[in-house]
Design a protein around this motif. Structure first.
Motif, PDB file in Angstrom:
ATOM      1  N   VAL A 257      25.646 -44.615  31.936  1.00  0.00           N
ATOM      2  CA  VAL A 257      24.212 -44.878  31.870  1.00  0.00           C
ATOM      3  C   VAL A 257      23.669 -44.816  33.295  1.00  0.00           C
ATOM      4  O   VAL A 257      23.914 -45.711  34.106  1.00  0.00           O
ATOM      5  CB  VAL A 257      23.917 -46.264  31.253  1.00  0.00           C
TER       6      VAL A 257
ATOM      7  N   ILE B 290      23.616 -41.110  29.043  1.00  0.00           N
ATOM      8  CA  ILE B 290      22.266 -41.680  28.966  1.00  0.00           C
ATOM      9  C   ILE B 290      21.662 -41.669  30.359  1.00  0.00           C
ATOM     10  O   ILE B 290      22.231 -42.238  31.290  1.00  0.00           O
ATOM     11  CB  ILE B 290      22.292 -43.124  28.426  1.00  0.00           C
TER      12      ILE B 290
ATOM     13  N   ILE C 132      19.132 -47.596  24.304  1.00  0.00           N
ATOM     14  CA  ILE C 132      20.591 -47.562  24.372  1.00  0.00           C
ATOM     15  C   ILE C 132      21.188 -47.960  23.028  1.00  0.00           C
ATOM     16  O   ILE C 132      22.189 -47.379  22.582  1.00  0.00           O
ATOM     17  CB  ILE C 132      21.092 -48.474  25.503  1.00  0.00           C
TER      18      ILE C 132
END
Length: 219
Positions: free
Chosen positions: A141, A185, A206
């Motif tokens: 992420v 992400i 998320i």
């Protein structure tokens, strides 16, 4: 026993010892995951200091618990208070910092935990090493935000201290941050205007990803 003899039979040096073996448990990962109703994984939050990694990770942890899921945040600052308290900020220490937490996060994920790791982790090779250890349950992420916005926010006063030369080797100032190229992400925390995305909105995005990839249920 002499010191020389003690060194010769030191079975705690795994790399040199033949006495340490891997033991398989009687409860496998799939069984644990069915009991929890989720799949273990590692969400690796990376980004500059002040990019909101920990804020979003803790918000996500809370949102997952509201949905009956079990999650745990491993925060870089917190880990340096204990497990990694003997490490500094040289390149070698940064590498060891990430190696250790990578191994811990893998253990958590193997137990069925949704593991949220919040570390600057500035070097690509260190993040890649963890990815290779964790496998297809590793989710990077990237908290994308301009350096200028982080400096303006500067919640801990670290950028100011780094610019004044009081902190050496600070990521983004006199030590590099190597941006992820293909993070699973990419979260745009802010643009140059400095307007921050709400943490809860980012956490929900998320969760949508985790749900789509099947991490919020067990097969």
């Amino acid at each position: 026993m002499t010191h020389a003899r003690a060194r010769a039979v030191d079975a705690y040096k795994v790399g040199e010892s033949t006495n340490i073996k891997w033991h398989e448990g009687a409860v496998d990962r799939e069984t644990r995951e069915r009991a929890l109703g989720q799949r273990g994984c590692v969400l690796w939050f990376t980004g500059l200091s002040g990019s909101g990694k920990s804020t979003v990770a803790y918000t996500l942890e809370h949102e997952l618990f509201k949905r009956g899921k079990i999650a745990q945040v491993l925060d870089g600052d917190n880990i340096r208070h204990g497990l990694n308290s003997n490490l500094g900020f040289t390149a070698a220490d940064r590498e060891e910092n990430i190696r250790r937490i990578g191994e811990v996060s893998k253990l958590y994920a193997d137990s069925g935990m949704i593991t949220l790791v919040s570390f600057i982790s500035p070097y690509k090779k260190d993040r890649l090493a963890v990815r290779e250890r964790v496998g297809d349950r590793f989710v990077e992420v990237y908290m994308k935000i301009p350096l200028s916005v982080c400096e303006e926010r500067d919640p801990k006063g670290l950028y100011k201290a780094a610019r004044a030369g009081k902190i050496k080797g600070f990521t983004g100032i006199d030590d590099p941050y190597e941006e992820p190229v293909n993070a699973e992400i990419e979260m745009e925390v802010a643009k140059e205007d400095g307007v921050l995305a709400p943490p809860r909105d980012m956490a929900h995005k998320i969760i949508e990803y985790l749900d789509a990839k099947g991490f919020l249920k067990a097969d």
